[in-house]
Design an enzyme around this catalytic site. Sequence first.
Site, PDB file in Angstrom:
ATOM      1  N   VAL A 179     -15.190  -0.271   8.187  1.00 15.93           N
ATOM      2  CA  VAL A 179     -14.224   0.333   7.287  1.00 15.93           C
ATOM      3  C   VAL A 179     -14.773  -0.111   5.756  1.00 15.93           C
ATOM      4  O   VAL A 179     -15.288   0.831   5.019  1.00 15.93           O
ATOM      5  CB  VAL A 179     -12.753  -0.057   7.102  1.00 15.93           C
ATOM      6  CG1 VAL A 179     -12.025   0.665   5.869  1.00 15.93           C
ATOM      7  CG2 VAL A 179     -12.255   0.558   8.429  1.00 15.93           C
ATOM      8  N   ASN A 228       0.854  -1.149   0.024  1.00 23.30           N
ATOM      9  CA  ASN A 228      -0.043   0.121  -0.059  1.00 23.30           C
ATOM     10  C   ASN A 228       0.864   1.258  -0.110  1.00 23.30           C
ATOM     11  O   ASN A 228       0.218   2.594  -0.066  1.00 23.30           O
ATOM     12  CB  ASN A 228      -0.939   0.204   1.213  1.00 23.30           C
ATOM     13  CG  ASN A 228      -1.964  -1.169   1.189  1.00 23.30           C
ATOM     14  OD1 ASN A 228      -2.211  -1.392  -0.121  1.00 23.30           O
ATOM     15  ND2 ASN A 228      -2.790  -1.215   2.054  1.00 23.30           N
ATOM     16  N   ARG A 275      -6.506  -0.235  -8.706  1.00 21.88           N
ATOM     17  CA  ARG A 275      -7.175   1.237  -8.451  1.00 21.88           C
ATOM     18  C   ARG A 275      -6.002   2.313  -8.696  1.00 21.88           C
ATOM     19  O   ARG A 275      -6.327   3.546  -8.305  1.00 21.88           O
ATOM     20  CB  ARG A 275      -7.817   1.292  -7.114  1.00 21.88           C
ATOM     21  CG  ARG A 275      -9.086   0.211  -7.064  1.00 21.88           C
ATOM     22  CD  ARG A 275      -9.801   0.399  -5.694  1.00 21.88           C
ATOM     23  NE  ARG A 275     -10.381   1.749  -5.558  1.00 21.88           N
ATOM     24  CZ  ARG A 275     -11.619   2.042  -6.160  1.00 21.88           C
ATOM     25  NH1 ARG A 275     -12.363   1.287  -6.970  1.00 21.88           N
ATOM     26  NH2 ARG A 275     -12.244   3.216  -5.824  1.00 21.88           N
ATOM     27  N   CYS A 277     -10.237  -5.275  -5.329  1.00 20.38           N
ATOM     28  CA  CYS A 277     -11.075  -6.281  -4.506  1.00 20.38           C
ATOM     29  C   CYS A 277     -12.336  -5.849  -4.363  1.00 20.38           C
ATOM     30  O   CYS A 277     -12.741  -4.825  -3.912  1.00 20.38           O
ATOM     31  CB  CYS A 277     -10.222  -6.701  -3.234  1.00 20.38           C
ATOM     32  SG  CYS A 277      -8.923  -7.558  -3.696  1.00 20.38           S
TER      33      CYS A 277
END
Length: 455
Positions: A352, A42, A115, A139
Amino acid sequence: MDSFKKIPGQEENDVSTDSEDILHVNGGKPLNGAIKVRGAKNFVSKAMVAALLAPGTSVLKNVPEIRDVHVVSDLLRLHGVNVNVDGEKGVVTIDATHVKLASVADVDTLSGSSRIPILFSGPLLHRLGEAFIPALGGCAIGGRPIDFHLDTLRKLGATVDKEHKDGIHITAPNGLTGAKIHLPYPSVGATEQTLLAAVLAEGKTELSGAAIEPEIMDLVAVLQKMGAIISVDVDRTFRIEGVKELKGFTHTSLTDRIEAASWASAALATRGDIFVKGATQPEMMTFLNVFRKVGGEFDVTDKGIRFWHPGGDLKPVAIETDVHPGFMTDWQQPLVVALTQANGLSIVHETVYENRFGFTKPLVQMGATIQLYRECLGSLPCRFQQRNYKHSAVIFGPTPLTGRDIDVPDLRGGFSHLIAALAAKGPSNVHGISLIDRGYADFRGKLRQLGADID
């Protein structure tokens, strides 16, 4: 040229054959041994995008051998950037001296891969005055709308054309200008978007309600090395003073705390003992507290963290996922597998992503007792309250797991299914494992290092 190893199941068109995409697992054997974890998925991909901001060369170290690195490398190359990847050393060198607008057809070939393309917007607007963003992948774990991204770009002065037949066309012929931006939810992606777009915008940008994950703070460190001026307040507010130009960077990525926690959960679920080289304590403190409450043991050293099951019964816990510094949503899926072996009732409240518990169905089919609820089973304010999402889970254990055929639903859920297959008695066939390559470098090799019986 790239020297990353060919990832099984990853052909030139990224479509895997059936035989390559199935892992046969004979479970019921503790995982024991040592493996190494490199840089954070990430963060690494975002730092590679940041290199677009400056003409010249940037060097990123501690890079993992994961599919997302290949995807971003290919996207950069389509935009005229020279990318050299040394997989053995974990070093990526990026020369963004010459940047061009990629063809719509070329970008579209990678549109469903991740993304990441949306984050190209700010750097391309600064370098070229326009950007094209194709349909996005990633995902299916819940809504991740790009409205926050587009609203941010509009506030900074960009024109967004959402009517483009192949994607989104964004222009800023007169450049971007600083603005006051507030995020209604501390979105990681929207925070990254604002940072990447604001560092070269004219004037000052104030971003409130921002995400402050360790990966974002590492991105801020990269941008500061490049010449950006960014300050961070304790109330989740970033203040960015635009500069006229940036330069290349040399940076070593922080370790992937998600992968480290995933292996820790695997040690717990299989009653094993795993030393995770490269794992660091500061980014994992919240996870380590929960790991200890469950009954797991760990030892922090200069070279990594050792995680092990000490024997006896695991203890049930109640946890709620949250943005940093809360319990990370990506940690809960692997841990849920271990909680199926805890003695009593555990509760997990997901705040989340609304659809993150879809991965539990195969666990139930393997013998776990897990019930999902639409109610908020926790104390945190939750966006999904009184909405039709099963976002709370009650896990009752211990329940023996039995091997079966499993289809990988998403990256983290897929690794969780792999943990379940390793903990279960008997054989399992895990289908669609190439999806796990997006975030877990050489996980097959690591499993073999730990003594897993896989084929």
